[in-house]
Motif scaffolding. Structure first.
Motif, mmCIF file in Angstrom:
data_model
loop_
_atom_site.group_PDB
_atom_site.id
_atom_site.type_symbol
_atom_site.label_atom_id
_atom_site.label_comp_id
_atom_site.label_asym_id
_atom_site.label_seq_id
_atom_site.Cartn_x
_atom_site.Cartn_y
_atom_site.Cartn_z
ATOM 1 N N TYR A 63 -10.973 -40.507 -13.110
ATOM 2 C CA TYR A 63 -9.989 -39.437 -12.928
ATOM 3 C C TYR A 63 -10.490 -38.417 -11.900
ATOM 4 N N LYS A 64 -11.754 -38.074 -11.995
ATOM 5 C CA LYS A 64 -12.352 -37.144 -11.016
ATOM 6 C C LYS A 64 -12.196 -37.702 -9.599
ATOM 7 N N ASP A 65 -12.567 -38.973 -9.424
ATOM 8 C CA ASP A 65 -12.492 -39.594 -8.104
ATOM 9 C C ASP A 65 -11.043 -39.643 -7.601
ATOM 10 N N LEU A 66 -10.122 -39.986 -8.489
ATOM 11 C CA LEU A 66 -8.707 -40.077 -8.112
ATOM 12 C C LEU A 66 -8.181 -38.723 -7.652
ATOM 13 N N PHE A 67 -8.469 -37.687 -8.411
ATOM 14 C CA PHE A 67 -7.924 -36.369 -8.106
ATOM 15 C C PHE A 67 -8.568 -35.779 -6.851
ATOM 16 N N GLU A 68 -9.873 -35.955 -6.704
ATOM 17 C CA GLU A 68 -10.543 -35.423 -5.520
ATOM 18 C C GLU A 68 -10.091 -36.161 -4.264
ATOM 19 N N LYS A 69 -9.829 -37.459 -4.378
ATOM 20 C CA LYS A 69 -9.356 -38.228 -3.220
ATOM 21 C C LYS A 69 -7.982 -37.752 -2.769
ATOM 22 N N ASN A 70 -7.129 -37.410 -3.722
ATOM 23 C CA ASN A 70 -5.762 -37.018 -3.394
ATOM 24 C C ASN A 70 -5.603 -35.530 -3.106
ATOM 25 N N ASN A 71 -6.686 -34.748 -3.281
ATOM 26 C CA ASN A 71 -6.605 -33.306 -3.085
ATOM 27 C C ASN A 71 -7.843 -32.829 -2.328
ATOM 28 N N ASP A 72 -7.702 -32.713 -1.006
ATOM 29 C CA ASP A 72 -8.831 -32.344 -0.155
ATOM 30 C C ASP A 72 -9.436 -31.008 -0.564
ATOM 31 N N GLY A 73 -10.747 -30.985 -0.636
ATOM 32 C CA GLY A 73 -11.458 -29.751 -0.908
ATOM 33 C C GLY A 73 -11.577 -29.378 -2.367
ATOM 34 N N VAL A 74 -10.975 -30.180 -3.250
ATOM 35 C CA VAL A 74 -11.021 -29.898 -4.685
ATOM 36 C C VAL A 74 -12.230 -30.589 -5.307
ATOM 37 N N THR A 75 -12.865 -29.891 -6.238
ATOM 38 C CA THR A 75 -13.995 -30.459 -6.977
ATOM 39 C C THR A 75 -13.672 -30.425 -8.461
ATOM 40 N N VAL A 76 -13.869 -31.556 -9.125
ATOM 41 C CA VAL A 76 -13.697 -31.650 -10.575
ATOM 42 C C VAL A 76 -15.073 -31.747 -11.211
ATOM 43 N N GLU A 77 -15.359 -30.832 -12.123
ATOM 44 C CA GLU A 77 -16.627 -30.858 -12.845
ATOM 45 C C GLU A 77 -16.358 -31.273 -14.293
ATOM 46 N N ASN A 78 -16.770 -32.494 -14.645
ATOM 47 C CA ASN A 78 -16.652 -32.967 -16.024
ATOM 48 C C ASN A 78 -17.838 -32.462 -16.825
ATOM 49 N N VAL A 79 -17.550 -31.805 -17.924
ATOM 50 C CA VAL A 79 -18.597 -31.200 -18.747
ATOM 51 C C VAL A 79 -18.566 -31.825 -20.139
ATOM 52 N N TYR A 80 -19.646 -32.495 -20.497
ATOM 53 C CA TYR A 80 -19.750 -33.116 -21.823
ATOM 54 C C TYR A 80 -20.161 -32.073 -22.864
ATOM 55 N N VAL A 81 -19.394 -32.015 -23.948
ATOM 56 C CA VAL A 81 -19.733 -31.188 -25.101
ATOM 57 C C VAL A 81 -19.685 -32.100 -26.322
ATOM 58 N N PRO A 82 -20.743 -32.190 -27.119
ATOM 59 C CA PRO A 82 -20.716 -33.084 -28.285
ATOM 60 C C PRO A 82 -19.480 -32.850 -29.155
ATOM 61 N N TYR A 83 -18.984 -33.942 -29.710
ATOM 62 C CA TYR A 83 -17.743 -33.901 -30.492
ATOM 63 C C TYR A 83 -17.767 -32.801 -31.544
ATOM 64 N N ASP A 84 -18.872 -32.710 -32.295
ATOM 65 C CA ASP A 84 -18.917 -31.757 -33.402
ATOM 66 C C ASP A 84 -19.166 -30.318 -32.946
ATOM 67 N N GLN A 85 -19.275 -30.107 -31.646
ATOM 68 C CA GLN A 85 -19.459 -28.754 -31.119
ATOM 69 C C GLN A 85 -18.292 -28.268 -30.264
#
Length: 449
Positions: A89-111
């Motif tokens: 999803y990050k790659d798809l969105f950044e490819k279709n939107n120049d200059g945009v950066t998507v930062e995926n942030v992992y947070v444990p399920y129970d937190q």
């Protein structure tokens, strides 16, 4: 319905073979079942409740004014194939939107929920939230999600989504599910052949198969016994198989279910280590090849393809006519204090809510699309593994969370059930005591305010 994996789809290089496959002229019917299944699954997921006081910060958007074009996406995925969805999803969105950066942030399920609600106090948090769909009411009531009625109502493809995958509270839209997930009974066909049993269709058949597997020196079944919502999600099919319902909690029926689970742990069919397992570890254990069964979901199809080196298949959980299987999946929404809510919405529109994005989730992990057009894609109708899940949707699918649970009580109800479930598996609480304790805890939580 019994389905086994096809070596051509696995691409693992192992000597696997297709077993139980019949002529391909059933593909059209299977596709119709799956397309209908996605709609049926979606129709069981509506939430109602109260409105949080917090709202979205759309006036802060800088995505159209040359400002910061970074969006953060909080999620709880640790399974490699589910992480791949986020990366795709990050790659798809950044490819279709120049200059945009998507930062995926992992947070444990129970937190995740606690961190989101804690962030509300500081008026901060992610731009996009990917969360357990059943927690929509909890997060909205806690002020962690922004209403997105304006975006949703103007979305051109809104009609492709059944109303019930749209999570609303007090008439306001807070999240939409891009796909549907549910549990099935995965089985190791090589072990079943060795012990001379067929995939079980009833609880009696399952219990008999577990005994034979253990007698032959194999593990019986893997599942999650965590003392929280993941445990409750996995417990509900077994609890309801004896007639238990949140509409009218009955300690006697609960005790029957807990007695069965205790028999599994006493015999060694189910390890007590399950109390420490989330839903990823049980499937990894099953995929290692020495366990007969796994209670797990369609999202594990990618893991099965990439790691299992044995013949395997999926059948509906054999919980009978009274048994229920939650129809769940992740909800996706905009953080209440997003710095870029317009860009966050565009991300959702082009990933989770688009046909291309929903097919990414299907192909990476096996999640069933919520969109009616994506659900009829030939990549679904040609995959026999998904048929068992579609059958479950039609025959045993249930709202998640249960309709009888008031929105404000969902988190406490899931925690109460998860803790007792874990205590029974771990041997800390006897079935009769566990049943009495749980019904006592549930009664005030289920009262309509």
């Amino acid at each position: 319905m019994t389905v086994l994996c096809n070596q051509r789809r696995l691409e693992t290089g192992t000597d696997m073979k297709l077993i139980g496959h019949r002529s391909s002229n059933r593909g059209g019917r299977r596709g119709a079942i799956l397309a209908a299944g996605a709609v049926l699954a979606a129709s069981a997921l509506a939430l109602t409740g109260c409105t949080p006081t917090s709202s979205g910060s759309s006036n802060n958007s800088s995505s159209d004014s040359g400002g910061d074009k970074t969006i953060t996406v909080w999620h709880y995925f640790s399974d490699p194939n589910q992480v791949k969805v986020m990366t795709d999803y990050k790659d798809l969105f950044e490819k279709n939107n120049d200059g945009v950066t998507v930062e995926n942030v992992y947070v444990p399920y129970d937190q995740l929920n606690s961190k989101l609600i804690s962030a509300v106090g500081a008026k901060t948090g992610p731009d996009v939230v990917v969360f357990n769909g059943a927690d929509a009411s909890t997060l909205a009531l806690g002020g962690a999600l922004a209403p997105m009625d304006d975006q949703w109502n103007s979305f051109a493809d809104k009609g492709q989504f059944p109303d019930s995958v749209v999570h609303k509270l007090d008439g306001k839209t807070y999240a939409v599910q891009g796909y549907v997930n549910l549990l099935g009974l995965w089985y190791n066909a090589d072990i079943l052949d060795e012990i001379g049993v067929t995939p079980p269709k009833t609880m009696d058949e399952l219990n008999a198969a577990l005994k034979k597997a253990v007698d032959a020196g194999h593990g019986g079944i893997t599942l999650s016994g965590l003392p929280q919502s993941q445990g409750e999600w996995q417990a509900y099919p077994w609890l309801s198989s004896t007639g238990f319902s949140y509409d009218n909690p009955d300690a006697g029926k609960l005790e029957q279910a807990f007695d069965m689970i205790k028999s599994w742990t006493d015999s060694g069919a189910l390890t007590r280590q399950a109390v420490t397992w989330d839903q990823t570890v049980p499937f990894q254990t099953f995929a290692a090849g020495d366990v007969a069964f796994a209670e797990n979901g369609n999202w594990q199809i990618g893991t099965a393809k990439s790691t299992a080196k044995f013949n395997y298949g999926v059948v509906p959980l054999p919980v009978g006519s009274e048994g229920k299987v939650y129809l769940g999946g992740e909800g996706e929404g905009i953080g209440a204090f997003s710095k870029n809510p317009d860009l966050a919405w565009k991300y959702l529109e082009e990933t989770y809510y688009s046909p291309e994005g929903q097919l990414i989730a299907l192909n990476d992990v096996g999640s069933l699309p919520a969109r009616t057009d994506a659900a009829s894609d030939t990549s679904i109708s040609s995959d026999p593994l998904l048929a068992a899940f579609a059958t479950t949707i039609a025959e045993n699918g249930a709202s998640y969370p249960a309709d009888a649970v008031p929105p404000a009580s969902v988190a406490d109800q899931q925690l109460a059930v998860g803790q007792v479930w874990s205590a029974v598996i771990g041997g800390q609480t006897a079935p009769a005591d566990a049943a009495t304790k749980l019904v006592t805890q549930l009664q005030p939580l289920l009262e309509k305010k």
